[in-house]
Design a protein around this motif. Structure first.
Motif: not given
Ligand SMILES: [Zn+2]
Ligand SMILES: [Zn+2]
Length: 275
Positions: A165-166, A191-193, A216-217, A225-228
């Motif tokens: 999740h973000d 989390s993404n981080d 998570s939808q 996610v792709r960017d990070m």
């Protein structure tokens, strides 16, 4: 080794692994018909499966396991804790219990299991190892990544890892506060981080494929996610194949082979030497 995420996220998880004629599923979060359909979507046959390996007892990971196991006579591999916490019928279902922090073998595949931290009875992540030494790590549903897990998944040839999740989307979203707190806790989801921090420590010279899973939808988006992940790879200089696993359909087929990245690097170096 061939790896195909058949579907990934809180509505169902199943990941297909195949090497040297042995094929298995990690988790079976879709019913038999849907699993068969998704396997056909990547050109595979459900009847060829040699095992279903479960990470933990949550519904999005085991929904189809018992029915698939019984219908096709495929054994389920699971920890004692997962078995006790599930409603799987022990008399009617082929079951093989494994302990976390051990290795077991299914056909030509060695499966190294490691305990993870999540609000389940005895959850596991895995490194799946082929005869040629190719190692692929898979881990999702982690509230927290401890050092033994980092070490376990370090420098795999392929890494399939949760980026759930973000944090801002989760905080601002519509989930009740109790659920938000559970997801953010040490026993919830990454989390993404936190995922990127862990990925940075786990990818190594052998890692050629990175696929982020269990997004998570409601509280995440593929593009975030792709960017990070792209930024992380750029910062570390790692040139990997990057994938984001989808919920609604199979993501595709990844081919991971030991030494491929090193071989590519050697070929490029040799080419440069010629110049
Ligand atoms: Zn899950
Ligand atoms: Zn879970």
């Amino acid at each position: 080794m061939i790896v195909a995420p058949l579907g990934s996220g809180s509505a169902g998880n199943a990941y297909y692994f195949e090497s040297d004629g042995t094929s298995i599923l990690v988790d079976a979060g879709f019913g038999p018909r849907e699993t068969r359909k998704r396997l056909e979507g990547v050109g595979r046959d459900i009847e060829q499966l040699k095992g279903i390996v479960l990470t933990h007892e949550h519904y999005d990971h085991i929904r189809g396991a018992e029915r698939i196991a019984r219908k096709y006579g495929i054994p389920i591999y699971l920890t004692r804790g997962t078995l006790d916490a599930s409603r799987i019928d022990r008399a009617e279902t082929p079951l093989i219990v494994f302990d976390n922090d051990t290795t077991f073998t299914i056909g030509e595949l060695n499966v190294h299991a490691r305990k993870i931290i999540h609000d389940a009875a005895d959850p596991a992540c895995f490194v799946i190892e082929a005869r040629d030494g190719t190692r692929v790590g898979i881990a999702s549903d982690l509230g927290h990544v401890d050092d033994p897990v980092l070490k376990h998944l370090k420098n795999c040839d392929g890494l399939f890892f949760e980026s759930n999740h973000d944090l801002d989307m989760l905080r601002m979203g519509t989930y009740p506060w109790s659920l938000k707190r559970r997801i953010m806790s040490r026993f919830g989801h990454l989390s993404n981080d936190d995922s990127m921090l862990a990925v940075q420590r786990m990818i190594g010279a052998e890692t050629q494929t990175l696929c982020l899973i269990h997004l998570s939808q409601k509280n995440n988006h593929e593009s975030i996610v792709r960017d990070m992940a792209a930024k992380l790879l750029k910062r570390t200089g790692a040139q990997l194949e990057l994938g984001i696993a989808l919920q609604e359909r199979p993501t595709g087929v990844f081919e991971v082979r030991r030494g491929r990245r090193a071989a590519t690097t050697r070929a490029v170096n040799a080419q440069m030497a010629l110049w």
